[in-house]
Design a protein around this motif. Sequence first.
Motif, mmCIF file in Angstrom:
data_model
loop_
_atom_site.group_PDB
_atom_site.id
_atom_site.type_symbol
_atom_site.label_atom_id
_atom_site.label_comp_id
_atom_site.label_asym_id
_atom_site.label_seq_id
_atom_site.Cartn_x
_atom_site.Cartn_y
_atom_site.Cartn_z
ATOM 1 N N ALA A 12 0.832 -1.206 0.000
ATOM 2 C CA ALA A 12 0.000 0.000 0.000
ATOM 3 C C ALA A 12 0.869 1.259 0.000
ATOM 4 O O ALA A 12 0.591 2.214 -0.731
ATOM 5 C CB ALA A 12 -0.936 -0.005 1.208
ATOM 6 N N ILE A 13 1.925 1.238 0.789
ATOM 7 C CA ILE A 13 2.827 2.393 0.822
ATOM 8 C C ILE A 13 3.530 2.549 -0.522
ATOM 9 O O ILE A 13 3.655 3.658 -1.060
ATOM 10 C CB ILE A 13 3.842 2.257 1.977
ATOM 11 C CG1 ILE A 13 3.125 2.407 3.316
ATOM 12 C CG2 ILE A 13 4.961 3.288 1.848
ATOM 13 C CD1 ILE A 13 3.984 2.096 4.518
ATOM 14 N N GLY A 14 3.989 1.447 -1.094
ATOM 15 C CA GLY A 14 4.637 1.499 -2.403
ATOM 16 C C GLY A 14 3.695 1.996 -3.483
ATOM 17 O O GLY A 14 4.075 2.788 -4.343
ATOM 18 N N LEU A 15 2.436 1.545 -3.444
ATOM 19 C CA LEU A 15 1.445 1.986 -4.420
ATOM 20 C C LEU A 15 1.156 3.483 -4.263
ATOM 21 O O LEU A 15 1.047 4.203 -5.252
ATOM 22 C CB LEU A 15 0.158 1.175 -4.283
ATOM 23 C CG LEU A 15 -0.947 1.486 -5.287
ATOM 24 C CD1 LEU A 15 -0.471 1.192 -6.703
ATOM 25 C CD2 LEU A 15 -2.195 0.671 -4.968
ATOM 26 N N ALA A 16 1.059 3.945 -3.024
ATOM 27 C CA ALA A 16 0.817 5.370 -2.784
ATOM 28 C C ALA A 16 1.983 6.213 -3.302
ATOM 29 O O ALA A 16 1.777 7.267 -3.919
ATOM 30 C CB ALA A 16 0.596 5.627 -1.294
ATOM 31 N N ALA A 17 3.210 5.736 -3.097
ATOM 32 C CA ALA A 17 4.375 6.463 -3.607
ATOM 33 C C ALA A 17 4.373 6.473 -5.127
ATOM 34 O O ALA A 17 4.673 7.498 -5.752
ATOM 35 C CB ALA A 17 5.662 5.835 -3.077
ATOM 36 N N LEU A 18 4.014 5.352 -5.741
ATOM 37 C CA LEU A 18 3.954 5.288 -7.197
ATOM 38 C C LEU A 18 2.910 6.242 -7.748
ATOM 39 O O LEU A 18 3.153 6.941 -8.725
ATOM 40 C CB LEU A 18 3.660 3.853 -7.655
ATOM 41 C CG LEU A 18 3.555 3.640 -9.161
ATOM 42 C CD1 LEU A 18 4.876 3.963 -9.836
ATOM 43 C CD2 LEU A 18 3.128 2.213 -9.456
ATOM 44 N N VAL A 19 1.747 6.301 -7.122
ATOM 45 C CA VAL A 19 0.693 7.223 -7.556
ATOM 46 C C VAL A 19 1.164 8.668 -7.417
ATOM 47 O O VAL A 19 0.943 9.491 -8.303
ATOM 48 C CB VAL A 19 -0.613 6.985 -6.759
ATOM 49 C CG1 VAL A 19 -1.609 8.102 -6.965
ATOM 50 C CG2 VAL A 19 -1.225 5.646 -7.150
ATOM 51 N N ALA A 20 1.863 8.981 -6.315
ATOM 52 C CA ALA A 20 2.372 10.345 -6.122
ATOM 53 C C ALA A 20 3.378 10.716 -7.210
ATOM 54 O O ALA A 20 3.334 11.820 -7.763
ATOM 55 C CB ALA A 20 3.012 10.479 -4.743
ATOM 56 N N VAL A 21 4.254 9.795 -7.557
ATOM 57 C CA VAL A 21 5.237 10.063 -8.610
ATOM 58 C C VAL A 21 4.537 10.257 -9.948
ATOM 59 O O VAL A 21 4.868 11.171 -10.708
ATOM 60 C CB VAL A 21 6.280 8.931 -8.682
ATOM 61 C CG1 VAL A 21 7.122 9.031 -9.947
ATOM 62 C CG2 VAL A 21 7.170 8.957 -7.454
ATOM 63 N N LEU A 22 3.561 9.419 -10.256
ATOM 64 C CA LEU A 22 2.838 9.550 -11.522
ATOM 65 C C LEU A 22 2.069 10.860 -11.605
ATOM 66 O O LEU A 22 2.004 11.481 -12.672
ATOM 67 C CB LEU A 22 1.902 8.357 -11.733
ATOM 68 C CG LEU A 22 2.604 7.023 -11.993
ATOM 69 C CD1 LEU A 22 1.584 5.895 -12.073
ATOM 70 C CD2 LEU A 22 3.446 7.083 -13.241
ATOM 71 N N VAL A 23 1.498 11.297 -10.490
ATOM 72 C CA VAL A 23 0.799 12.578 -10.475
ATOM 73 C C VAL A 23 1.775 13.718 -10.731
ATOM 74 O O VAL A 23 1.498 14.627 -11.515
ATOM 75 C CB VAL A 23 0.050 12.781 -9.137
ATOM 76 C CG1 VAL A 23 -0.398 14.222 -8.951
ATOM 77 C CG2 VAL A 23 -1.144 11.845 -9.066
ATOM 78 N N LEU A 24 2.953 13.669 -10.095
ATOM 79 C CA LEU A 24 3.960 14.703 -10.313
ATOM 80 C C LEU A 24 4.453 14.692 -11.751
ATOM 81 O O LEU A 24 4.631 15.745 -12.367
ATOM 82 C CB LEU A 24 5.132 14.522 -9.354
ATOM 83 C CG LEU A 24 4.866 14.897 -7.903
ATOM 84 C CD1 LEU A 24 6.046 14.504 -7.036
ATOM 85 C CD2 LEU A 24 4.566 16.368 -7.773
ATOM 86 N N VAL A 25 4.680 13.517 -12.308
ATOM 87 C CA VAL A 25 5.138 13.426 -13.688
ATOM 88 C C VAL A 25 4.063 13.960 -14.626
ATOM 89 O O VAL A 25 4.354 14.674 -15.589
ATOM 90 C CB VAL A 25 5.526 11.978 -14.051
ATOM 91 C CG1 VAL A 25 5.730 11.807 -15.541
ATOM 92 C CG2 VAL A 25 6.782 11.576 -13.297
ATOM 93 N N GLY A 26 2.807 13.648 -14.367
ATOM 94 C CA GLY A 26 1.712 14.173 -15.181
ATOM 95 C C GLY A 26 1.627 15.677 -15.108
ATOM 96 O O GLY A 26 1.368 16.352 -16.108
ATOM 97 N N ARG A 27 1.887 16.228 -13.939
ATOM 98 C CA ARG A 27 1.860 17.688 -13.791
ATOM 99 C C ARG A 27 3.005 18.324 -14.560
ATOM 100 O O ARG A 27 2.840 19.342 -15.206
ATOM 101 C CB ARG A 27 1.941 18.054 -12.312
ATOM 102 C CG ARG A 27 1.938 19.536 -12.070
ATOM 103 C CD ARG A 27 2.037 19.833 -10.593
ATOM 104 N NE ARG A 27 2.341 21.223 -10.414
ATOM 105 C CZ ARG A 27 1.527 22.090 -9.872
ATOM 106 N NH1 ARG A 27 0.351 21.703 -9.459
ATOM 107 N NH2 ARG A 27 1.879 23.342 -9.727
ATOM 108 N N VAL A 28 4.175 17.718 -14.504
ATOM 109 C CA VAL A 28 5.322 18.237 -15.236
ATOM 110 C C VAL A 28 5.058 18.149 -16.731
ATOM 111 O O VAL A 28 5.360 19.067 -17.482
ATOM 112 C CB VAL A 28 6.609 17.468 -14.847
ATOM 113 C CG1 VAL A 28 7.746 17.799 -15.790
ATOM 114 C CG2 VAL A 28 6.994 17.784 -13.422
ATOM 115 N N ASP A 29 4.472 17.041 -17.191
ATOM 116 C CA ASP A 29 4.175 16.893 -18.610
ATOM 117 C C ASP A 29 3.146 17.927 -19.057
ATOM 118 O O ASP A 29 3.224 18.444 -20.165
ATOM 119 C CB ASP A 29 3.664 15.474 -18.885
ATOM 120 C CG ASP A 29 3.534 15.202 -20.376
ATOM 121 O OD1 ASP A 29 4.448 15.597 -21.115
ATOM 122 O OD2 ASP A 29 2.517 14.610 -20.777
#
Length: 185
Positions: A12-29
Amino acid sequence: MSTTGRIYAGAAIGLAALVAVLVLVGRVDADAEAGRPVEVLAMEPADGAVLPDLPTTVRIRVAGEPDPGRSHIVVYDADRTRLSTGAVVRDGDDGLRQQVVVTRPGLLAVAYHVVTVDGRTTSGVARLTVGSPGAAAAAGPADATDGAAHAHGVDPMGAALLALDGLVLLAVLVLLLRRPTRGAA
Protein backbone atom coordinates in the motif's frame (compact mmCIF):
# COMPACT_ATOMS: atom_id res chain seq x y z
CA MET A 1 1.41 -7.62 12.80
CA SER A 2 1.56 -10.77 10.74
CA THR A 3 3.86 -11.23 7.76
CA THR A 4 0.90 -11.01 5.40
CA GLY A 5 -0.19 -7.77 7.03
CA ARG A 6 3.31 -6.33 6.62
CA ILE A 7 3.33 -7.31 2.97
CA TYR A 8 -0.02 -5.60 2.38
CA ALA A 9 1.08 -2.49 4.30
CA GLY A 10 4.34 -2.31 2.31
CA ALA A 11 2.45 -2.77 -0.95
CA ALA A 12 0.00 0.00 0.00
CA ILE A 13 2.83 2.39 0.82
CA GLY A 14 4.64 1.50 -2.40
CA LEU A 15 1.45 1.99 -4.42
CA ALA A 16 0.82 5.37 -2.78
CA ALA A 17 4.37 6.46 -3.61
CA LEU A 18 3.95 5.29 -7.20
CA VAL A 19 0.69 7.22 -7.56
CA ALA A 20 2.37 10.34 -6.12
CA VAL A 21 5.24 10.06 -8.61
CA LEU A 22 2.84 9.55 -11.52
CA VAL A 23 0.80 12.58 -10.48
CA LEU A 24 3.96 14.70 -10.31
CA VAL A 25 5.14 13.43 -13.69
CA GLY A 26 1.71 14.17 -15.18
CA ARG A 27 1.86 17.69 -13.79
CA VAL A 28 5.32 18.24 -15.24
CA ASP A 29 4.17 16.89 -18.61
CA ALA A 30 1.19 19.25 -18.54
CA ASP A 31 3.61 22.14 -18.01
CA ALA A 32 5.79 21.18 -20.99
CA GLU A 33 5.60 24.79 -22.21
CA ALA A 34 7.53 25.83 -19.10
CA GLY A 35 10.54 23.77 -20.22
CA ARG A 36 11.12 25.76 -23.40
CA PRO A 37 13.35 28.84 -23.16
CA VAL A 38 11.85 32.24 -23.86
CA GLU A 39 13.34 34.27 -26.70
CA VAL A 40 14.98 37.65 -26.02
CA LEU A 41 13.51 40.06 -28.59
CA ALA A 42 15.57 43.13 -27.75
CA MET A 43 17.98 44.50 -25.21
CA GLU A 44 18.71 48.17 -24.66
CA PRO A 45 21.63 48.89 -24.66
CA ALA A 46 22.43 46.00 -27.02
CA ASP A 47 25.12 43.41 -26.43
CA GLY A 48 28.42 44.78 -27.76
CA ALA A 49 27.16 48.39 -27.96
CA VAL A 50 29.50 51.35 -27.52
CA LEU A 51 27.62 54.17 -25.78
CA PRO A 52 28.83 57.78 -25.80
CA ASP A 53 26.76 58.64 -22.70
CA LEU A 54 26.32 56.94 -19.32
CA PRO A 55 23.15 54.81 -19.34
CA THR A 56 20.53 55.13 -16.58
CA THR A 57 18.46 52.03 -17.38
CA VAL A 58 18.75 48.60 -18.95
CA ARG A 59 15.70 47.16 -20.75
CA ILE A 60 15.00 43.63 -21.94
CA ARG A 61 12.04 42.57 -24.11
CA VAL A 62 11.09 38.89 -24.38
CA ALA A 63 8.58 36.81 -26.35
CA GLY A 64 6.19 36.42 -23.43
CA GLU A 65 4.96 38.14 -20.30
CA PRO A 66 7.88 38.48 -17.85
CA ASP A 67 7.42 38.03 -14.11
CA PRO A 68 9.40 40.82 -12.40
CA GLY A 69 9.18 39.07 -9.03
CA ARG A 70 11.14 36.05 -10.28
CA SER A 71 13.38 37.83 -12.80
CA HIS A 72 16.47 39.94 -12.28
CA ILE A 73 18.93 42.11 -14.16
CA VAL A 74 22.28 42.95 -12.56
CA VAL A 75 24.88 45.34 -14.00
CA TYR A 76 28.57 45.30 -13.03
CA ASP A 77 31.55 47.42 -14.05
CA ALA A 78 35.07 46.12 -14.77
CA ASP A 79 35.92 46.31 -11.05
CA ARG A 80 32.94 44.00 -10.31
CA THR A 81 31.07 46.80 -8.57
CA ARG A 82 27.32 46.36 -8.74
CA LEU A 83 25.73 49.30 -10.56
CA SER A 84 22.07 48.23 -10.64
CA THR A 85 19.79 49.86 -8.07
CA GLY A 86 16.28 49.03 -6.93
CA ALA A 87 14.07 46.23 -8.13
CA VAL A 88 13.37 45.09 -11.67
CA VAL A 89 10.06 46.58 -12.91
CA ARG A 90 7.78 45.83 -15.84
CA ASP A 91 8.34 47.79 -19.01
CA GLY A 92 5.24 47.30 -21.15
CA ASP A 93 3.63 43.90 -21.69
CA ASP A 94 6.77 42.07 -22.72
CA GLY A 95 9.68 43.83 -21.04
CA LEU A 96 11.61 44.52 -17.87
CA ARG A 97 13.56 47.61 -16.81
CA GLN A 98 16.40 47.97 -14.30
CA GLN A 99 17.77 51.30 -13.06
CA VAL A 100 21.57 51.63 -13.07
CA VAL A 101 24.01 54.23 -11.74
CA VAL A 102 27.07 54.40 -14.00
CA THR A 103 29.60 56.98 -12.79
CA ARG A 104 32.50 56.54 -15.22
CA PRO A 105 33.33 55.21 -18.69
CA GLY A 106 34.37 51.58 -19.07
CA LEU A 107 33.13 48.12 -19.84
CA LEU A 108 29.89 46.89 -18.28
CA ALA A 109 28.50 43.39 -17.89
CA VAL A 110 24.71 42.95 -17.79
CA ALA A 111 23.67 39.61 -16.29
CA TYR A 112 20.00 38.75 -16.70
CA HIS A 113 17.63 35.93 -15.82
CA VAL A 114 14.08 36.43 -17.05
CA VAL A 115 11.21 34.17 -15.98
CA THR A 116 7.83 34.52 -17.69
CA VAL A 117 4.50 34.08 -15.93
CA ASP A 118 4.09 30.71 -17.69
CA GLY A 119 7.42 29.49 -16.28
CA ARG A 120 9.71 29.79 -19.30
CA THR A 121 13.19 31.22 -18.66
CA THR A 122 16.17 32.76 -20.38
CA SER A 123 19.45 34.02 -19.02
CA GLY A 124 22.72 35.39 -20.25
CA VAL A 125 25.39 38.03 -19.99
CA ALA A 126 25.68 41.01 -22.34
CA ARG A 127 28.75 43.25 -22.44
CA LEU A 128 28.83 46.87 -23.52
CA THR A 129 31.21 49.80 -23.44
CA VAL A 130 30.49 53.25 -22.06
CA GLY A 131 32.79 55.94 -23.46
CA SER A 132 35.84 54.92 -25.46
CA PRO A 133 36.20 51.21 -26.38
CA GLY A 134 39.52 50.81 -24.49
CA ALA A 135 38.37 52.58 -21.31
CA ALA A 136 38.79 49.61 -18.94
CA ALA A 137 39.69 45.96 -18.71
CA ALA A 138 37.09 43.36 -19.62
CA ALA A 139 34.45 42.78 -16.97
CA GLY A 140 34.64 39.40 -15.24
CA PRO A 141 31.75 37.01 -14.77
CA ALA A 142 28.89 39.20 -13.59
CA ASP A 143 27.06 36.60 -11.54
CA ALA A 144 30.14 35.48 -9.61
CA THR A 145 30.28 38.51 -7.31
CA ASP A 146 26.80 38.65 -5.83
CA GLY A 147 25.06 35.41 -4.93
CA ALA A 148 21.92 37.28 -3.81
CA ALA A 149 21.46 38.61 -7.33
CA HIS A 150 20.56 35.14 -8.55
CA ALA A 151 18.63 33.82 -5.55
CA HIS A 152 15.45 31.83 -5.96
CA GLY A 153 13.05 29.97 -3.72
CA VAL A 154 12.70 26.23 -3.30
CA ASP A 155 11.82 24.26 -6.42
CA PRO A 156 8.63 22.33 -5.50
CA MET A 157 9.36 19.47 -7.90
CA GLY A 158 12.90 19.06 -6.59
CA ALA A 159 11.67 19.18 -2.99
CA ALA A 160 9.01 16.52 -3.67
CA LEU A 161 11.52 14.22 -5.37
CA LEU A 162 14.00 14.72 -2.54
CA ALA A 163 11.31 13.80 0.01
CA LEU A 164 10.40 10.72 -2.04
CA ASP A 165 14.08 9.72 -2.19
CA GLY A 166 14.24 9.99 1.59
CA LEU A 167 11.19 7.76 2.03
CA VAL A 168 12.58 5.13 -0.33
CA LEU A 169 15.93 5.21 1.46
CA LEU A 170 14.19 4.79 4.82
CA ALA A 171 12.16 1.83 3.52
CA VAL A 172 15.28 0.15 2.12
CA LEU A 173 17.16 0.64 5.40
CA VAL A 174 14.28 -0.82 7.40
CA LEU A 175 14.16 -3.85 5.12
CA LEU A 176 17.94 -4.35 5.32
CA LEU A 177 18.15 -3.98 9.10
CA ARG A 178 15.11 -6.07 9.91
CA ARG A 179 15.90 -9.48 11.31
CA PRO A 180 14.08 -12.31 9.60
CA THR A 181 11.73 -14.18 11.88
CA ARG A 182 11.95 -17.94 11.78
CA GLY A 183 9.12 -20.12 12.85
CA ALA A 184 9.67 -22.62 15.64
CA ALA A 185 10.42 -26.07 14.24
